[in-house]
Design an enzyme around this catalytic site. Sequence first.
Site, short mmCIF file in Angstrom:
data_model
loop_
_atom_site.label_atom_id
_atom_site.label_comp_id
_atom_site.label_asym_id
_atom_site.label_seq_id
_atom_site.Cartn_x
_atom_site.Cartn_y
_atom_site.Cartn_z
CB SER A 61 -0.93 0.01 1.23
OG SER A 61 -0.17 -0.01 2.42
CG HIS A 77 -3.05 -0.81 -2.82
ND1 HIS A 77 -3.37 0.51 -2.61
CD2 HIS A 77 -3.10 -1.42 -1.61
CE1 HIS A 77 -3.62 0.69 -1.33
NE2 HIS A 77 -3.47 -0.46 -0.70
CG ASN A 92 -3.08 4.48 0.94
OD1 ASN A 92 -4.21 4.61 1.39
ND2 ASN A 92 -2.44 3.33 0.99
CD GLU A 152 -4.53 2.80 -5.47
OE1 GLU A 152 -4.91 3.97 -5.34
OE2 GLU A 152 -3.61 2.31 -4.77
#
Length: 286
Positions: A122, A143, A193, A155
Amino acid sequence: MSAPEIRRVGVVGLGAMGAGIAQLAVEAGYDTVGREVSDELGIEARSRIAHFLQRKVDKGTMSADARESAVASLALTTELGDFADCDLVIEAIVEELDAKLELFRELEGVVRPDTILATNTSALSVTEIAAAVSMPERVVGMHFFNPAPLMPLVEIVRAELSSDEAVDAAYAVGERLGKRPIRCHDTPGFVVNRVLIPLLNDCIRVLDEARVTPEDLDTAMTAGAGWPMGPCTLVDLVGIDVHVHASEALYEKLREPRIAPPARIVAMKNAGLLGRKSGRGFYTYD
């Protein structure tokens, strides 16, 4: 050159994320190999997967026969050698670079030259992880978000040397798993993120600056900003230790003050207040 067809999927690490990914794979009809460090941990993971699939049967969204077939298609192992026939191997182990580098080196000695290697990291660099192998073009990021069976996004991360074929194959797997995959390049935090971690850190700082309660902050962001879940509830769900670790990893790369974890949440992590999984975080759970 077209993307290779994926028939057999390997998942390394059957913790919360890895078991969720393995569940998605068996539901999608892939022959799946799941590896844990002990037989006991592997059996526990398969039991959790079987439990979640049974809940689907109970709700009428899955047939009993489909559940039995899915559970039967998950083979458990403690040996990396059992990934030899996999077309795609997804790594979901501890979020530590050295551990991932060692694993990818070992995997390269086991799998076929055309096997795609994916990392579920991540916050770490997919490009750095890919540098562990002699064929970095086969490495991509996949991800998933927690809980993997429920969160729609994955992702698909292109490292510096990832081939189009590897990226396209990973994207196609994401679609077959029922996800909404997006393509992005390997930058710190990828997409979600990179945006969400500093935003959540700002929210946590506001707790002290505005002297607002977690309940009122969550209400402010759900009722005022349209968030489906308040920031304190979200961080408790993700895990306070996980959030702190991701913040630290991003801060190491970007050195932006907003990305550094706030002192309040670091203190909570050090006190063992980790959110839902520990029973206490911003809220108390039964």
